[in-house]
Design an enzyme around this catalytic site. Structure first.
Site, short mmCIF file in Angstrom:
data_model
loop_
_atom_site.label_atom_id
_atom_site.label_comp_id
_atom_site.label_asym_id
_atom_site.label_seq_id
_atom_site.Cartn_x
_atom_site.Cartn_y
_atom_site.Cartn_z
N HIS A 133 -7.99 -0.34 5.87
CA HIS A 133 -8.40 -1.58 6.54
C HIS A 133 -9.02 -2.52 5.51
CE1 HIS A 133 -9.64 -4.15 9.82
NE2 HIS A 133 -10.81 -4.27 9.21
N GLU A 161 -7.46 -1.84 -2.65
CA GLU A 161 -6.77 -1.00 -1.65
C GLU A 161 -5.80 -0.07 -2.38
OE1 GLU A 161 -5.07 -2.95 1.81
OE2 GLU A 161 -6.40 -4.65 1.55
N ASN A 221 0.84 -1.21 0.00
CA ASN A 221 0.00 0.00 0.00
C ASN A 221 0.87 1.25 0.00
OD1 ASN A 221 -3.02 -0.37 0.10
ND2 ASN A 221 -2.35 -1.95 1.52
C1 GRF Z 1 -3.27 -4.45 3.97
O1 GRF Z 1 -4.22 -5.44 3.66
C2 GRF Z 1 -3.91 -3.35 4.78
O2 GRF Z 1 -5.24 -3.13 4.46
C3 GRF Z 1 -3.79 -3.89 6.18
O3 GRF Z 1 -2.55 -4.54 6.23
C4 GRF Z 1 -2.19 -4.97 4.91
C5 GRF Z 1 -0.85 -4.38 4.62
O4 GRF Z 1 -0.33 -4.78 3.39
N1 GRF Z 1 -3.96 -2.82 7.14
P1 GRF Z 1 0.88 -3.99 2.74
O5 GRF Z 1 2.01 -3.98 3.77
O6 GRF Z 1 0.42 -2.62 2.42
O7 GRF Z 1 1.25 -4.77 1.52
#
Ligand code: GRF
Length: 212
Positions: free
Chosen positions: A105, A170, A14
């Site tokens: 989330h 996301e 993300n």
């Molecule tokens: C994601 O699914 C986010 O929504 C959650 O933790 C995960 C993190 O993934 N809070 P990344 O580290 O961004 O790949």
């Protein structure tokens, strides 16, 4: 240009989606509570300063949060973005950054706050699942919602398959939320609700399973 600090604990996909979205802000630092978080390398490859504030070096949550806030404030952050940051934050920390602290989330909140969201969605048999970007308030995963994306849950889904489908979304809604905040098109009102000066688009309904 607003200064943005990103907090991570893990792989940082993300975070990467934010760094690569050409957003109207300056990413001044990526901070991890884990020295081995994969995302730190990705941030460095993007030329973003990184820091580690390990929760293990602090006696309790309050001490950790104080140390974390000191580092964040040294970058004069206008916005603090939790991108897979897996620590529960204390009320004083959350209140210090009121209206400037957002989280992504992996569920359609208020359903499935907490962890193991994809497993729980499959167990409940919901037909639509998704992800949420929200302002952070002292109660876990329950702050005012900025944007959500929904995906269908399919018959043959496993937590891994469903998680991959949600993660793609996301990576779309998180940059959008940060863009709105940086342009001051979305903000947290004094009544604790999300306000916007953007026009709403009715969009299409997601019906799952489909009607035909
Ligand atoms: C994601 O699914 C986010 O929504 C959650 O933790 C995960 C993190 O993934 N809070 P990344 O580290 O961004 O790949």
């Amino acid at each position: 240009m607003k200064k943005v600090v990103i907090l991570i604990s893990g792989r940082g996909s993300n975070m990467q989606s934010l760094l690569e979205a050409k957003l109207p802000c300056e990413f001044v630092a990526v901070i991890s509570n884990k020295a081995d978080a994969g995302g730190l390398k990705i941030a460095q490859q993007h030329g973003i300063p990184t820091a580690v504030v390990s929760h293990r070096d602090h006696a309790d949550r309050a001490a950790f949060d104080m140390a974390l806030a000191e580092v964040i404030d040294s970058y004069q952050a206008d916005l603090v973005v939790l991108a897979g940051f897996m620590r529960i934050l204390t009320t004083p920390f959350v209140e210090r950054y009121r209206g400037k602290l957002i989280n992504i989330h992996p569920s359609l909140l208020p359903s499935f706050a907490g962890i193991n969201t994809h497993e729980r969605a499959l167990q409940e048999g919901v037909k639509i699942h998704g992800c949420t970007v929200h302002f952070v308030t002292p109660t876990l995963d329950s702050g005012p919602i900025i944007i959500q994306a929904a995906v269908p849950v399919l018959r043959d889904d496993t937590p891994a398959k469903l998680s991959a489908r949600v993660l793609r979304e996301e990576h779309r809604i998180f940059p959008q939320a940060v863009r709105w905040l940086c342009r001051e098109q979305v903000w947290l009102n004094s009544d604790g609700r999300v306000a916007t000066n953007r026009l709403e688009q009715p969009g299409a309904a997601l019906i799952s399973p489909g009607l035909s």
